[in-house]
Design a protein around this motif. Structure first.
Motif: not given
Length: 341
Positions: A124-125, A144, A287
């Motif tokens: 997602w990030n 976000l 991440t």
């Protein structure tokens, strides 16, 4: 306590000190750890498959709800579903009821393996980072905010479902207590006491039978489940001529290793009172790993690019988690620590 989870001990319903069957010894720490790892690995396979399936279902090719350049991230549906289920699973009443009826290793596998793999923080990030790099700043910031709020709301809704389950259970318990009181009044005292003692003895033996599933049989079951759900993807990677499907199969193969690393890092959650350091480290490492491999994809050919994508989606996707993250946020006090985390 741990003694209540091994094959030889009475369940938590028995207020007396735990007793052991003759000749029965608690499993070794290694056996317990191995069994837990097998449960997490087997169930994480279904988590990865679910995440891939939801990404395809809600993606631009089918429903068109999410997209790589959309404020609704491609992993948003999976993160929402996993957070909702985590809210139910971590509810105190639901957790207690499940502990009475199944083994703690299975509950661990459901939370850490299935739900932890269904949700992903890194993927997602990484999509947010990619949108920032492309100049879609507004979409990135919105992603976000929306991603965090939906995950938190889904977890809270899961807790509300847990409250409903508790309410229904309490009503059934009250109704059962009333029926038991009426039956006690209508039966002779000696007859009622005899039936009660017989019922307690049956429940005690049933509890022992359930707990007996926690040593070698439980290990064998978890190992067999892992072989059945994970091994078939090895020939699939080798024999499948479709490169897209082969990427999915490889994603499933590497996913459980990320779940196991996240589980290992979770031991550091108590290192600092103000932050669950293990989950935080797992999300940050995953991440950063996605960012590094994403940069390497710029110079990679099509075949290498698919392998890198599989590692990013599978290993680093499983290494990170949203369902655990939002659950930990809801437990932090005072409230400003929730926002910092």
């Amino acid at each position: 306590s741990a003694a209540e989870q091994v094959c030889c001990w009475h369940g938590p319903k028995n207020p007396s000190p735990p007793r052991r069957r003759a000749g029965c010894m608690p499993p070794s720490p290694f056996l317990t750890t191995l069994t837990q790892a097998l449960h997490i690995s087997a169930l994480s396979v279904f988590g990865v498959l679910g995440r891939i399936g939801l990404k395809l279902l809600f993606g631009p090719d089918i429903l068109g709800v999410t997209g790589p350049d959309s404020a609704l991230a491609t992993d948003l549906p999976a993160n929402a579903l996993a957070s909702f289920a985590a809210g139910i699973l971590t509810h105190a009443h639901v957790r207690a009821r499940m502990t009475e009826r199944t083994h703690e290793h299975l509950i661990l596998g459901l939370g850490t393996g299935l739900l932890g793999s269904l949700s992903t923080f890194a993927s997602w990030n990484y999509q947010v980072i990619t949108m920032f790099a492309r100049g879609s700043v507004a979409s990135a910031i919105t992603s976000l905010i929306v991603g965090t709020e939906i995950a938190l709301f889904s977890f809270a809704m899961g807790g509300h479902v847990g409250d409903m389950v508790r309410s229904l259970t309490e009503r059934r318990s009250e109704s059962g207590a009333e029926n038991e009181s009426l039956r006690e009044e209508s039966e002779p005292r000696d007859e009622f006491q005899r039936k009660t003692e017989d019922t307690l003895e049956i429940e005690e033996e049933a509890a022992l039978d359930v707990m007996s599933w926690s040593d070698r049989q439980n290990l064998c079951f978890a190992a067999a489940a892992l072989v059945c759900v994970w091994i078939p993807f090895i020939p699939a990677v080798i024999l499948d001529d479709n490169p897209t499907r082969r990427e999915y199969w490889l994603t499933v193969l590497v996913g459980p290793f990320g779940s196991l690393c996240r589980w290992w890092l979770s031991r550091f959650n108590g290192a600092h009172a103000w932050i669950p350091f293990g989950t935080f480290s797992a999300n940050i490492i995953a991440t950063v790993g996605d960012a590094i491999l994403g940069t390497a994809q710029i110079l990679a050919d099509a075949e290498v690019d698919r392998y890198l994508t599989a590692i990013m989606t599978g290993f680093f996707g499983d290494l990170s988690t949203v369902s655990t993250w939002v659950g930990e946020i809801s437990k932090l006090v005072p409230r400003h620590r929730q926002y910092l985390y």
